[in-house]
Scaffold this motif. Structure first.
Motif, PDB file in Angstrom:
ATOM      1  N   SER A  30     -27.755 -45.069 -10.119  1.00 19.88           N
ATOM      2  CA  SER A  30     -27.137 -44.960  -8.799  1.00 19.88           C
ATOM      3  C   SER A  30     -26.459 -46.237  -8.339  1.00 19.88           C
ATOM      4  CB  SER A  30     -28.198 -44.559  -7.768  1.00 19.88           C
ATOM      5  OG  SER A  30     -29.265 -45.477  -7.797  1.00 19.88           O
ATOM      6  N   ASP A  70     -20.279 -38.877  -5.163  1.00 24.45           N
ATOM      7  CA  ASP A  70     -20.923 -37.573  -5.045  1.00 24.45           C
ATOM      8  C   ASP A  70     -19.889 -36.455  -5.105  1.00 24.45           C
ATOM      9  OD1 ASP A  70     -23.639 -37.897  -4.977  1.00 24.45           O
ATOM     10  OD2 ASP A  70     -23.686 -38.411  -2.864  1.00 24.45           O
ATOM     11  N   SER A  98     -32.210 -35.340  -7.516  1.00 23.48           N
ATOM     12  CA  SER A  98     -31.421 -36.377  -6.849  1.00 23.48           C
ATOM     13  C   SER A  98     -30.529 -37.116  -7.842  1.00 23.48           C
ATOM     14  CB  SER A  98     -32.338 -37.377  -6.133  1.00 23.48           C
ATOM     15  OG  SER A  98     -33.152 -38.063  -7.062  1.00 23.48           O
ATOM     16  N   ARG A 102     -26.851 -35.302  -4.582  1.00 25.55           N
ATOM     17  CA  ARG A 102     -27.517 -35.561  -3.305  1.00 25.55           C
ATOM     18  C   ARG A 102     -26.774 -34.855  -2.185  1.00 25.55           C
ATOM     19  NH1 ARG A 102     -28.836 -42.007  -4.181  1.00 25.55           N
ATOM     20  NH2 ARG A 102     -30.177 -41.720  -5.968  1.00 25.55           N
ATOM     21  N   TYR A 148     -35.640 -29.326  -1.852  1.00 25.81           N
ATOM     22  CA  TYR A 148     -35.617 -30.640  -2.490  1.00 25.81           C
ATOM     23  C   TYR A 148     -34.233 -31.281  -2.425  1.00 25.81           C
ATOM     24  CZ  TYR A 148     -40.332 -30.037  -4.329  1.00 25.81           C
ATOM     25  OH  TYR A 148     -41.684 -29.887  -4.443  1.00 25.81           O
ATOM     26  N   LEU A 149     -33.193 -30.459  -2.539  1.00 29.50           N
ATOM     27  CA  LEU A 149     -31.830 -30.984  -2.418  1.00 29.50           C
ATOM     28  C   LEU A 149     -31.575 -31.522  -1.018  1.00 29.50           C
ATOM     29  CD1 LEU A 149     -29.747 -28.364  -4.421  1.00 29.50           C
ATOM     30  CD2 LEU A 149     -29.647 -30.833  -4.771  1.00 29.50           C
ATOM     31  N   ALA A 152     -33.263 -34.838  -0.678  1.00 30.92           N
ATOM     32  CA  ALA A 152     -32.496 -35.868  -1.396  1.00 30.92           C
ATOM     33  C   ALA A 152     -31.271 -36.275  -0.591  1.00 30.92           C
ATOM     34  CB  ALA A 152     -32.080 -35.343  -2.772  1.00 30.92           C
ATOM     35  N   GLU A 153     -30.612 -35.280   0.034  1.00 30.30           N
ATOM     36  CA  GLU A 153     -29.410 -35.563   0.822  1.00 30.30           C
ATOM     37  C   GLU A 153     -29.755 -36.378   2.068  1.00 30.30           C
ATOM     38  OE1 GLU A 153     -25.706 -33.199   2.999  1.00 30.30           O
ATOM     39  OE2 GLU A 153     -27.288 -32.073   1.988  1.00 30.30           O
ATOM     40  N   GLU A 155     -32.372 -38.346   2.519  1.00 30.06           N
ATOM     41  CA  GLU A 155     -32.789 -39.683   2.118  1.00 30.06           C
ATOM     42  C   GLU A 155     -31.580 -40.539   1.760  1.00 30.06           C
ATOM     43  OE1 GLU A 155     -35.017 -42.913   1.667  1.00 30.06           O
ATOM     44  OE2 GLU A 155     -35.704 -40.984   2.451  1.00 30.06           O
ATOM     45  N   SER A 156     -30.599 -39.917   1.077  1.00 27.61           N
ATOM     46  CA  SER A 156     -29.387 -40.623   0.702  1.00 27.61           C
ATOM     47  C   SER A 156     -28.614 -41.084   1.932  1.00 27.61           C
ATOM     48  CB  SER A 156     -28.495 -39.724  -0.162  1.00 27.61           C
ATOM     49  OG  SER A 156     -27.298 -40.377  -0.500  1.00 27.61           O
TER      50      SER A 156
END
Length: 549
Positions: A30, A70, A98, A102, A148-149, A152-153, A155-156
């Motif tokens: 990343s 992304d 992730s 994200r 979960y996606l 992840a989004e 958190e990103s």
């Protein structure tokens, strides 16, 4: 009998080999940090280890080096999808979702696309297996991976916001966070601020001096590259000076001692000519797009200036005038680009007219929109050229000769600025309170979902609602960032007053100047002259000056 056993054994081996899925490992780093190389290898090692448990055969490894992107145009992702669809492998395994995406919408779209072609997707961290996660009708069950996606989004976005706010705070403190310093400066490793490189700064000062004397960018470029009386070639940022590098230097506010952050932001855009680029019409690119000026974070006097403020501001006005096709030598209207119509907001144009038969032809300023489109678009109000010049000159001379009037004028400006700052601070506090409230609601929502008090569908619906509002509030918070006022506020006021007073000294020689010199002086001192009127009988003139506060 022995032969029969041998044939059965061979058949079993063939059956097992046919059942073993050819698999591709997908790993992504990343950032460009050196430590990410180890992370990349760790991802691959973990996927290899888990592949043995699943009985998978690794035939390919895709390592994505498109850091920070992304969008759908990462070549590794495109290659992975194409190879899978073309039958090169039947399974894709990765450490976590992730790593793949994200962005909830795009991540789901890619997983569904692979599933439509019968490609199995395994993510180790989430324990997701598209072959196992099916509904009663055999369709792909995306509820779990969607959650979960979304995590992840979120958190990103939180990480990106934290980094951005840290950079903006550094910018307000005058710390250089923009990468390589511009020509003429270097970054001090201890203070993390810019300091002048004198032998380079001399060239920058020469560029501004030449431009202020009336030399164009093309001529300055030739002079710097050796086309001068001494045949001297001046030091350049890279090899030789070019038109673009000279223009960039003249427009760079860093040379006046300021730092500007958040001028551009990374945004996703569709390609304008996808068919010519042989791309899908939905393909997009993620790049820097210029932000609105009110969203910029500006740290004034963050480091030593190479160009003094007065010269820098004067050059900016000259650049703006030329860029609007209003060159001093080509346009002899004193208020071209300065005069504004207070009724419709258009500019003013100078026309020679004969108002009545007995009066001689005289030059009058008219609204551009009225002269082009008539009375249906604006009113017929005008002012004689000499009259407008007289009013503006009297105001300038009054400010110069009477310091109290100048001080009062500047105090009124300061009062308006302070009111705006106060309102911004109030708005900022309200937004922060709402963000805190929403964050608590999101945490509570997640806790209820994990405890089984609400379904995944209810969680997704409410979380989407909160996420949209949080994004909007974060965007508003960035726009209401208030730059900390300098400690020496009174000193700053005094400096601005003295600067304005010095600029006004040139007004005393106005009558001795030719028209071009008068034009230069007016551009330097006056920002706009607005005619506020519905007719020619009662015209109010509103003057806005270029004095910096």
């Amino acid at each position: 009998m022995v032969k029969t056993n041998y044939n059965i054994s061979m058949a079993i081996d063939i059956f097992v080999k046919e059942r073993i899925m050819k698999t591709c490992i997908y790993a992504r780093k990343s950032t460009n940090n050196l430590g990410q190389k180890e992370t990349l290898q760790n991802q691959i090692d973990l996927c290899k280890y888990k592949s043995k448990e699943f009985g998978l055969e690794i035939v390919d490894i895709k390592t994505d080096t498109g850091t920070g992107t992304d969008d759908n145009n990462r070549p590794e992702v495109k290659e992975l999808i194409d190879d899978a669809i073309n039958g090169k492998y039947q399974c894709v395994i990765m450490k976590g979702i992730s790593r793949f995406y994200r962005d909830t919408e795009k991540g789901l779209a890619l997983i569904k696309l692979l599933d439509r072609y019968g490609i199995r997707v395994i993510t180790i961290e989430e324990n997701f297996d598209s072959r196992e996660q099916r509904t009663g009708t055999g369709k792909l069950d995306t509820s779990r991976i969607t959650m979960y996606l979304m995590f992840a989004e979120m958190e990103s976005k939180k990480t990106a916001d934290r980094v951005k706010f840290q950079q903006m705070e550094s910018a307000r403190k005058g710390v250089w966070t923009h990468g390589k310093p511009p020509f003429g400066y270097r970054r001090n490793d201890d203070s993390k601020k810019l300091e002048i490189v004198e032998h380079e700064a001399e060239v920058i000062r020469y560029i501004f001096e030449l431009y202020s004397q009336g030399y164009g960018v093309r001529t300055i470029t030739l002079i710097l590259n050796g086309e001068n009386n001494e045949k001297k070639v001046y030091l350049a940022p890279v090899n030789t000076w070019k038109h673009d590098t000279v223009t960039y230097a003249l427009n760079n506010r860093t040379y006046a001692g300021d730092i500007i952050y958040n001028q551009r932001s990374s945004r996703e855009n569709l390609f304008k000519k996808n068919h010519k680029l042989k791309m899908d019409k939905r393909d997009s690119w993620k790049g820097l797009t210029k932000n609105k000026k009110q969203d910029w974070v500006i740290a004034d006097d963050a480091h030593p200036a190479i160009i003094d403020r007065e010269l820098y501001d004067s050059v900016q006005r000259m650049l703006k005038t030329k860029s609007s096709n209003r060159g001093i030598k080509r346009n002899f209207s004193l208020f071209a680009g300065i005069g504004k119509c207070g009724v419709c907001g258009s500019g003013l144009t100078l026309k020679k007219m004969k108002i009545n038969k007995k009066a001689p032809r005289q030059s009058y300023y008219y609204c551009v929109k009225y002269t082009k489109y008539g009375k249906n678009f604006c009113s017929n109000h005008r002012i004689e050229e000499g009259q407008l010049e007289k009013v503006v000159l009297e105001n300038l001379k009054s400010l110069h000769s009477n310091p109290d009037i100048l001080k009062q004028f500047m105090e009124d400006k300061y009062s308006k600025i302070e009111d705006r700052l106060k309102n911004k601070k109030n708005d900022q506090e309200k937004i922060r309170l709402r963000i805190t409230e929403l964050t608590k609601k999101v945490d509570l929502l997640l806790e209820k979902n994990l405890n089984g008090d609400i379904t995944d569908l209810q969680f997704n619906k409410m979380n989407q609602k909160y996420s949209v509002e949080l994004d909007e509030l974060t965007s508003k918070l960035e726009k209401t960032v208030v730059v900390n006022e300098s400690e020496g506020k009174e000193n700053s006021k005094n400096e601005n007053f003295l600067r304005a007073k010095k600029a006004l000294e040139k007004v005393t020689d106005y009558d001795k100047m030719d028209k071009e010199e008068k034009r230069v002086l007016l551009i330097d001192l006056v920002k706009s002259v607005t005619l506020i009127s519905e007719d020619t009988e009662s015209i109010k003139i509103d003057i806005e000056y270029n004095f910096e506060l």
